[in-house]
Design a protein around this motif. Structure first.
Motif, short mmCIF file in Angstrom:
data_model
loop_
_atom_site.label_atom_id
_atom_site.label_comp_id
_atom_site.label_asym_id
_atom_site.label_seq_id
_atom_site.Cartn_x
_atom_site.Cartn_y
_atom_site.Cartn_z
N GLY A 120 0.88 -1.02 -0.08
CA GLY A 120 -0.04 0.00 0.12
C GLY A 120 0.79 1.03 -0.43
O GLY A 120 2.12 1.37 0.88
N LEU A 121 0.40 1.94 -0.82
CA LEU A 121 1.52 3.52 -1.31
C LEU A 121 0.81 4.69 -0.41
O LEU A 121 -0.44 4.39 -1.17
N VAL A 122 0.44 4.67 0.50
CA VAL A 122 -0.04 6.22 1.01
C VAL A 122 0.69 7.50 1.28
O VAL A 122 2.12 7.17 1.24
N GLY A 123 0.48 8.19 0.94
CA GLY A 123 0.00 9.42 0.72
C GLY A 123 -0.72 10.85 0.66
O GLY A 123 -1.67 10.36 0.32
N VAL A 124 -0.67 12.31 0.95
CA VAL A 124 -1.87 12.58 0.84
C VAL A 124 -2.01 13.08 -0.73
O VAL A 124 -0.80 12.12 -1.18
N ASN A 125 -2.37 14.40 -1.19
CA ASN A 125 -2.69 14.39 -2.88
C ASN A 125 -1.41 15.15 -3.12
O ASN A 125 -1.17 16.43 -1.79
N GLY A 126 -1.01 14.94 -3.79
CA GLY A 126 0.15 15.85 -4.52
C GLY A 126 1.58 15.01 -3.54
O GLY A 126 2.64 15.95 -3.73
N ALA A 127 1.42 14.06 -3.47
CA ALA A 127 2.81 13.54 -2.04
C ALA A 127 3.70 12.64 -3.50
O ALA A 127 5.29 12.76 -3.33
N GLY A 128 3.26 12.22 -4.27
CA GLY A 128 3.55 11.49 -6.01
C GLY A 128 3.16 10.30 -5.84
O GLY A 128 4.62 9.45 -7.09
N LYS A 129 2.14 9.52 -5.77
CA LYS A 129 1.86 8.37 -5.18
C LYS A 129 1.85 7.98 -7.16
O LYS A 129 1.81 7.03 -7.50
N THR A 130 0.95 8.94 -8.34
CA THR A 130 0.22 8.27 -9.07
C THR A 130 2.18 8.71 -10.00
O THR A 130 1.77 7.96 -11.15
N THR A 131 2.35 9.97 -9.40
CA THR A 131 4.37 9.78 -10.81
C THR A 131 5.00 8.66 -10.58
O THR A 131 4.94 8.36 -11.14
N LEU A 132 4.81 8.16 -9.00
CA LEU A 132 5.78 6.44 -8.84
C LEU A 132 4.78 5.36 -9.82
O LEU A 132 5.64 4.57 -10.51
#
Lengths: 291, 226
Positions: A33-45
């Motif tokens: 699970g990749l957790v982060g707030v909006n704009g943390a970089g999850k989608t880019t990763l």
């Protein structure tokens, strides 16, 4: 140990955002699970892993192959669904299923029909007439029924109503029972991550601030409530909040001798409780230090 | 370099064809209607027919590009397509061939129909060269718009280039009217390919090809597809 993917020293610069020095790997057959707030970089990763975005530097290996050089072979064995990915509005779900079935030899029509029933989707309906939840479920159906070895899911439950979310999580749990399949899914909903993941990674402001097994995460963290005037400033104390004589501590790398150490400094320990993942995440982000 | 994923490229071309075939059929029908008007060989019908013909050709080229490329990006279908087992070059070739096919079918039908209308009706045969140059301009304008649509993501720039390249047909026709070896033979029955006409036609075709090759080179160096 074989890995589903391995990222080493990944860097991606945008005008307003930088993904910095990401090194992360997922053992084969595990769910991360990749957790982060909006704009943390999850989608880019996730986009880097799928070849939709090319990293500025660093090494990306997916299913043992180099990305983006071997992206055709990687994509043939990978299912990717993203919140901002859309199907063709003018076409029906059946049209999309036929397109995917023609491209992926592993397409499982019986499983696709089962998913149609479980997701309560009509295959002859145009995608344009689908609600947001139905669109997400249609995308997941197209991913799951091709039986990929690696699933990359970007915010699969975001924006879903409780019923749709429960249906998706249920199917996701079934998919995850297959130990030959590896899954990386991002979310800012820590409850979903806590429910499904074997390991958890926290991403914040383009940096990986923590990554380890879920059980270890939960074991390492404690919320301690005590009374007294002393406020410890020790490395394992991630957060301390005082209200009069009541002191609430959030502790990482918790070890059994800590209550005794607090007592030795004149504090009366009232309770030591495990923390929920959401609380761990928020504390980690606010502390700005590795969990 | 990895080899092309030809089966998936074929699927994607077929997908685009399926998505746009109805609209393209409508354009072909309108093109045939304009050819009928041309073939009547009356001044009013020739004027309306040729105007309608140019409108159909411009609409055909703009529709193919805006629907298959610009809308696909705008509607976030690109991420879906690029998640399929293809490399950027596969996508470029699928889009290029898909677009050329969806454009070429009505374009060729109308081109052949126009030549037939000129040659088989009382219209003067001297119009053949002039018509070919007009079609050459439409082809070049289409290639310019297609290249920009593949290389530039800005919708504003795409619309500007699409309109500008097509609108240039007016000054182009005016320019042709200044060339005696082209304009002077329109009303005659002989089909004369003057050196000026050959140079213009060759330039149109060569520049169109160079644009498409250059776009492929640029596309393969893109770093984001979503």
């Amino acid at each position: 140990m074989t890995v589903a993917f391995a990222l080493t020293g990944i860097h991606k610069q945008y005008p307003q955002f930088t993904l910095s020095d990401i090194s992360l790997s997922l053992p084969h057959g595990q769910i991360m699970g990749l957790v982060g707030v909006n704009g943390a970089g999850k989608t880019t990763l996730l986009r880097i892993l799928t070849g939709l975005v090319r990293a500025d530097r660093g090494d990306v290996r997916v299913l043992g192959l180099r990305m983006p050089e071997d992206q055709v072979a990687v994509k043939a064995d990978t299912g990717f669904a993203s919140e901002d990915m859309r199907l063709y509005k003018s076409q029906t779900l059946r049209w999309h299923m036929d397109l995917i079935a023609a491209i992926y030899p592993g397409w499982d029509e019986n499983y696709a029909r089962d998913l149609l029933r479980r997701f309560d989707l009509k295959s002859d309906q145009s995608i344009g007439g689908f609600s947001h939840g139905q669109r997400v479920k249609a995308l997941l159906l197209l991913c799951f029924a091709r039986r990929p070895r690696l699933l990359l899911l970007d915010e699969p439950t975001t924006g879903l109503d409780p019923v749709a979310r429960s249906e998706v999580l249920e199917v996701l749990s079934d998919v995850l029972r297959d130990e030959t399949r590896s899954v990386l899914f991002s979310s800012h909903n820590t409850h979903d991550v806590e429910q499904l993941a074997d390991s958890i990674s926290f991403l914040h402001q383009g940096r990986l601030i923590a990554s380890q097994d879920k059980e270890r995460f939960l074991d390492d963290w404690r919320r301690i409530v005590c009374f007294g005037d002393y406020t410890p400033e020790w490395p394992e104390i991630a957060a301390a909040r005082r209200n009069g004589s009541v002191l609430e501590l959030k502790v990482r790398d918790f070890c059994g001798e800590l209550p005794a150490r607090l007592a030795a400094h004149g504090l009366t320990v009232q309770s030591v409780d495990p923390m929920r993942l959401e609380d761990i995440f928020v504390t980690t982000v606010r502390a700005g230090a590795p969990a | 370099m990895n080899s092309l994923n030809v089966p998936v490229i074929k699927r994607l071309i077929a997908k685009d064809w399926l998505l746009f075939q109805k609209q393209m059929a409508a354009y072909v029908l309108t093109g045939i209607l304009s050819l009928c008007l041309l073939g009547m060989a009356r001044p009013w019908s020739f004027y309306i027919g040729s105007l309608l013909l140019i409108i159909v050709l411009v609409a055909t080229s703009c529709f193919a590009i805006s629907t298959s490329l610009i809308n696909e990006r705008k509607e976030h279908n690109l991420a879906f397509v690029m998640s399929l087992p293809i490399a950027p070059l596969d996508y470029y070739l699928a889009k290029l061939i898909g677009n050329l096919v969806t454009f070429a079918v009505p374009f060729l039908v109308i081109l052949i129909g126009t030549l037939a209308a000129i040659l088989l009706t009382p219209l003067p045969d001297g119009l053949v060269v002039y018509s070919l140059l007009i079609f050459g301009h439409i082809l070049l304008a289409y290639c310019v718009a297609l290249s920009v649509a593949m290389a530039v993501e800005s919708e504003g720039w795409n619309i500007f280039v699409m309109i500008a390249s097509m609108v240039m047909i007016n000054p182009f026709m005016m320019g042709l009217s200044q060339i005696e070896s082209i304009h002077g033979v329109i009303r005659g029955e002989a089909i004369i390919f003057s050196s000026a006409a050959i140079v213009i036609l060759t330039t149109q075709v060569v520049v169109s090809l160079l644009l498409l090759v250059g776009t492929g080179w640029v596309h393969c160096r893109k770093v984001a597809f979503y």
